[in-house]
Design an enzyme around this catalytic site. Structure first.
Site, mmCIF file in Angstrom:
data_model
loop_
_atom_site.group_PDB
_atom_site.id
_atom_site.type_symbol
_atom_site.label_atom_id
_atom_site.label_comp_id
_atom_site.label_asym_id
_atom_site.label_seq_id
_atom_site.Cartn_x
_atom_site.Cartn_y
_atom_site.Cartn_z
ATOM 1 N N GLY A 43 9.138 96.240 25.015
ATOM 2 C CA GLY A 43 10.199 95.024 24.794
ATOM 3 C C GLY A 43 11.450 94.501 26.346
ATOM 4 N N GLN A 48 16.607 90.170 30.869
ATOM 5 C CA GLN A 48 16.244 91.530 31.797
ATOM 6 C C GLN A 48 15.262 91.385 32.935
ATOM 7 O OE1 GLN A 48 14.670 93.676 27.581
ATOM 8 N NE2 GLN A 48 15.628 95.113 29.557
ATOM 9 N N CYS A 87 16.208 102.120 27.857
ATOM 10 C CA CYS A 87 16.037 100.055 28.177
ATOM 11 C C CYS A 87 15.718 100.553 29.960
ATOM 12 C CB CYS A 87 17.594 99.866 28.146
ATOM 13 S SG CYS A 87 17.807 97.941 28.186
ATOM 14 N N LEU A 88 15.070 98.992 29.517
ATOM 15 C CA LEU A 88 13.949 98.566 30.769
ATOM 16 C C LEU A 88 16.036 98.549 32.440
ATOM 17 C CD1 LEU A 88 11.010 97.172 30.773
ATOM 18 C CD2 LEU A 88 11.203 99.262 31.138
ATOM 19 N N HIS A 129 16.987 95.413 19.252
ATOM 20 C CA HIS A 129 17.307 95.787 20.515
ATOM 21 C C HIS A 129 17.260 94.840 21.506
ATOM 22 C CE1 HIS A 129 17.497 98.847 24.704
ATOM 23 N NE2 HIS A 129 16.782 97.447 24.709
ATOM 24 N N GLU A 130 15.799 93.974 21.829
ATOM 25 C CA GLU A 130 15.398 93.175 22.218
ATOM 26 C C GLU A 130 16.463 91.776 21.831
ATOM 27 O OE1 GLU A 130 13.833 93.275 25.134
ATOM 28 O OE2 GLU A 130 13.203 95.129 24.013
ATOM 29 N N HIS A 133 19.515 91.950 23.615
ATOM 30 C CA HIS A 133 20.124 91.132 25.142
ATOM 31 C C HIS A 133 20.326 89.702 25.213
ATOM 32 C CE1 HIS A 133 19.028 94.956 27.670
ATOM 33 N NE2 HIS A 133 17.776 94.962 26.793
HETATM 34 ZN ZN ZN Z 1 17.272 96.389 26.556
#
Ligand code: ZN
Length: 164
Positions: A43, A48, A87-88, A129-130, A133
């Site tokens: 995701g 991000q 998380c990226l 989660h997304e 963000h």
């Molecule tokens: Zn994340």
């Protein structure tokens, strides 16, 4: 396009509504899927990559590529599950997070059509989660203070190593 990481203020800001779903948004979502594939994520949300717009893309294994524009979470189940998350934007840090087992979400797709989706398991988790963000929230925020501090120390150490 590069993924911004923890410490960058943009990750803590609220993303803005997308007023027009046009070719630029289609191009943006395609780019986001490319980044997702390149960095082996499931995701990715606009903030991000420094794009403060309410859009995220999700690609869970064996499932379709999914784009969510201007999403609203309509329902979250009382049943919760604990599962390891990463998380990226916080590379190298993985920890258990408790979230609702299933959800209902409404959003728009790249054709500008509204849809609702009921999701459970990993798909529900990634969506939550997304969505966070877009609100400037990170999975670390769910952890008890002492655990969060420990993970932050670990993260900062790993960052210093990389910069040497
Ligand atoms: Zn994340």
């Amino acid at each position: 396009m590069q993924i911004i990481t923890l410490g960058n203020e943009l990750l803590r800001q609220k993303a803005k509504k997308i007023e027009k779903i046009d070719g630029d948004i289609t191009a943006l979502s395609q780019e986001m899927f490319e980044i997702l594939e390149r960095d082996k994520g499931i995701g990715l949300a606009g903030p991000q990559i420094g794009i403060m717009k309410r859009i995220f893309v999700v690609h869970v294994k064996d499932d379709d590529l999914r784009v969510f524009i201007n999403p609203s979470i309509l329902e979250t189940s009382h049943d919760t599950v604990k599962f390891e998350e990463g998380c990226l934007s916080i590379p190298g840090i993985y920890t258990n997070v408790i979230r609702s087992e299933s959800i209902k979400i409404q959003a728009w797709n790249i054709k500008g059509r509204s849809f609702t989706l009921e999701a459970s398991g990993l798909l529900a988790r990634v969506i939550l989660h997304e969505y966070d963000h877009l609100e400037g929230k990170l999975f670390l925020d769910y952890l008890p203070e002492n655990k969060r501090v420990k993970l932050m120390e670990k993260y900062e150490k790993s960052c210093k190593k990389e910069n040497k």
